[in-house]
Design a protein around this motif. Structure first.
Motif, PDB file in Angstrom:
ATOM      1  N   PRO A   1      -9.258  -4.284  -6.561  1.00 20.48           N
ATOM      2  CA  PRO A   1      -9.830  -4.915  -5.371  1.00 20.48           C
ATOM      3  C   PRO A   1      -9.520  -4.184  -4.063  1.00 20.48           C
ATOM      4  CG  PRO A   1      -8.844  -6.559  -6.795  1.00 20.48           C
ATOM      5  CD  PRO A   1      -8.438  -5.230  -7.345  1.00 20.48           C
ATOM      6  N   LYS A   2      -8.437  -3.406  -4.049  1.00 23.59           N
ATOM      7  CA  LYS A   2      -8.072  -2.728  -2.817  1.00 23.59           C
ATOM      8  C   LYS A   2      -8.610  -1.303  -2.720  1.00 23.59           C
ATOM      9  CE  LYS A   2      -4.036  -5.483  -1.654  1.00 23.59           C
ATOM     10  NZ  LYS A   2      -2.619  -5.484  -1.215  1.00 23.59           N
ATOM     11  N   THR A   3      -9.404  -0.881  -3.694  1.00 25.19           N
ATOM     12  CA  THR A   3     -10.071   0.413  -3.585  1.00 25.19           C
ATOM     13  C   THR A   3     -11.080   0.343  -2.451  1.00 25.19           C
ATOM     14  OG1 THR A   3      -9.848   0.956  -5.937  1.00 25.19           O
ATOM     15  CG2 THR A   3     -11.587   2.079  -4.722  1.00 25.19           C
ATOM     16  N   ALA A   4     -10.985   1.280  -1.527  1.00 27.98           N
ATOM     17  CA  ALA A   4     -11.923   1.317  -0.405  1.00 27.98           C
ATOM     18  C   ALA A   4     -13.196   2.054  -0.827  1.00 27.98           C
ATOM     19  CB  ALA A   4     -11.285   2.017   0.789  1.00 27.98           C
ATOM     20  N   VAL A   5     -14.350   1.543  -0.413  1.00 30.15           N
ATOM     21  CA  VAL A   5     -15.630   2.172  -0.735  1.00 30.15           C
ATOM     22  C   VAL A   5     -16.378   2.474   0.563  1.00 30.15           C
ATOM     23  CG1 VAL A   5     -17.820   1.991  -1.950  1.00 30.15           C
ATOM     24  CG2 VAL A   5     -15.767   0.928  -2.934  1.00 30.15           C
TER      25      VAL A   5
ATOM     26  N   ALA B   1      -8.289   6.122   8.337  1.00 29.64           N
ATOM     27  CA  ALA B   1      -8.204   4.766   8.881  1.00 29.64           C
ATOM     28  C   ALA B   1      -8.418   3.729   7.784  1.00 29.64           C
ATOM     29  CB  ALA B   1      -9.233   4.581   9.993  1.00 29.64           C
ATOM     30  N   ARG B   2      -9.374   3.984   6.911  1.00 26.78           N
ATOM     31  CA  ARG B   2      -9.671   3.039   5.843  1.00 26.78           C
ATOM     32  C   ARG B   2      -8.501   2.940   4.857  1.00 26.78           C
ATOM     33  NH1 ARG B   2     -11.541  -1.305   5.842  1.00 26.78           N
ATOM     34  NH2 ARG B   2     -12.963  -0.411   7.369  1.00 26.78           N
ATOM     35  N   LEU B   3      -7.877   4.066   4.538  1.00 25.43           N
ATOM     36  CA  LEU B   3      -6.740   4.053   3.624  1.00 25.43           C
ATOM     37  C   LEU B   3      -5.535   3.354   4.245  1.00 25.43           C
ATOM     38  CD1 LEU B   3      -7.008   7.627   2.071  1.00 25.43           C
ATOM     39  CD2 LEU B   3      -7.492   5.451   0.951  1.00 25.43           C
TER      40      LEU B   3
ATOM     41  N   SER C   1      -4.798   2.375  -0.907  1.00 21.45           N
ATOM     42  CA  SER C   1      -3.813   2.340  -1.971  1.00 21.45           C
ATOM     43  C   SER C   1      -2.981   1.066  -1.876  1.00 21.45           C
ATOM     44  CB  SER C   1      -2.896   3.560  -1.852  1.00 21.45           C
ATOM     45  OG  SER C   1      -1.963   3.582  -2.880  1.00 21.45           O
ATOM     46  N   ASN C   2      -2.691   0.460  -3.028  1.00 18.62           N
ATOM     47  CA  ASN C   2      -1.991  -0.816  -3.002  1.00 18.62           C
ATOM     48  C   ASN C   2      -0.705  -0.768  -3.795  1.00 18.62           C
ATOM     49  OD1 ASN C   2      -2.625  -2.322  -5.868  1.00 18.62           O
ATOM     50  ND2 ASN C   2      -4.166  -0.842  -5.283  1.00 18.62           N
ATOM     51  N   VAL C   3       0.224  -1.617  -3.420  1.00 20.17           N
ATOM     52  CA  VAL C   3       1.500  -1.738  -4.109  1.00 20.17           C
ATOM     53  C   VAL C   3       1.328  -2.662  -5.309  1.00 20.17           C
ATOM     54  CG1 VAL C   3       3.890  -2.504  -3.915  1.00 20.17           C
ATOM     55  CG2 VAL C   3       2.786  -1.360  -1.985  1.00 20.17           C
ATOM     56  N   ILE C   4       1.834  -2.230  -6.452  1.00 19.50           N
ATOM     57  CA  ILE C   4       1.789  -3.036  -7.668  1.00 19.50           C
ATOM     58  C   ILE C   4       3.108  -3.785  -7.769  1.00 19.50           C
ATOM     59  CG2 ILE C   4       1.532  -2.991 -10.182  1.00 19.50           C
ATOM     60  CD1 ILE C   4       0.192  -0.191  -9.779  1.00 19.50           C
TER      61      ILE C   4
END
Length: 227
Positions: free
Chosen positions: A71-75, A114-116, A121-124
């Protein structure tokens, strides 16, 4: 940081890939919907650059699958359409940003950064274990674990697919830039390092070997959850 480029114009695709590599981003490139969809099946991405109009589909169709995987992948949608309605349509379809062609590469890089920062990237976080792909950091009960390079990437990939059995071939395709040039035993080496640097010192088990099939992330173990 890993970025997937889905762009059917070969020159633009190559320019994007080479330019992003210079900024130390790892990239995979596809020139059609089918190949882009294939990459989404085998890898997780921090960000996806997708052209709207592809020869065999639409970049918008990749958004739903990308978000389902992570869900946190930026497109970011790239498009020659410069009307307001198209931009609204892309954003409402789930795109995080919309960039009109032709674009300035420096501005594109700034938008990607800026998007990143905003949420790529997200913390698991699983029980007492935290894996931060962006900072290449593993923390267990507040203590940082020294795990870097390929073992860290293997751990991260398995943690992201913790309900699945992942084969050696899938790990090679997902993590190594040229998987055909390495042998499957590099996976065993990486798994062994994870067990030596994490599991044994901490008294936990993070990765289970499933005979003849591959590996599965197994932390926390069910019996410990039930106690």
């Amino acid at each position: 940081m890993r970025i997937l480029i889905v762009e059917d114009e070969t020159t633009v695709n190559k320019t994007l890939s080479e330019g992003l590599n210079e900024f130390n981003y790892q990239t995979d490139s596809a020139e059609n919907f089918k190949d882009g969809d294939y990459y989404l099946d085998i890898r997780n991405y921090d960000l996806i650059l997708a052209d709207w109009m592809l020869p065999d589909g639409s970049g918008l169709e990749l958004i739903q699958k990308a978000k389902a995987n992570n869900p946190k992948t930026a497109v970011i949608i790239l498009s020659a359409r410069d009307d307001k309605e198209s931009e609204i349509e892309a954003l409402e379809a789930g795109a995080d940003d919309y960039i009109k062609k032709p674009f300035d590469f420096d501005i594109l890089i700034a938008r990607i950064k800026a998007r990143l920062r905003f949420g790529g990237s997200n913390v698991i976080e699983i029980d007492s274990l935290s894996i931060n792909p962006q900072e290449e950091k593993v923390v267990y009960k507040g203590k940082e674990i020294e795990l870097k390079g390929k073992p860290f990437e293997v751990l991260t990939h398995l943690a992201r697919h913790r309900d699945e059995i992942v084969s050696k071939e899938q790990l090679l395709d997902a993590i190594w830039e040229e998987p055909e040039l390495v042998t499957p035993n590099v996976i065993e080496v990486a798994i062994n390092q994870i067990r030596q640097k994490m599991d044994k010192p901490l008294g936990i088990q993070t990765i289970e070997t499933v005979r003849r099939r591959g590996y599965r992330f197994c932390y926390p173990q069910k019996n410990s959850e039930e106690q």
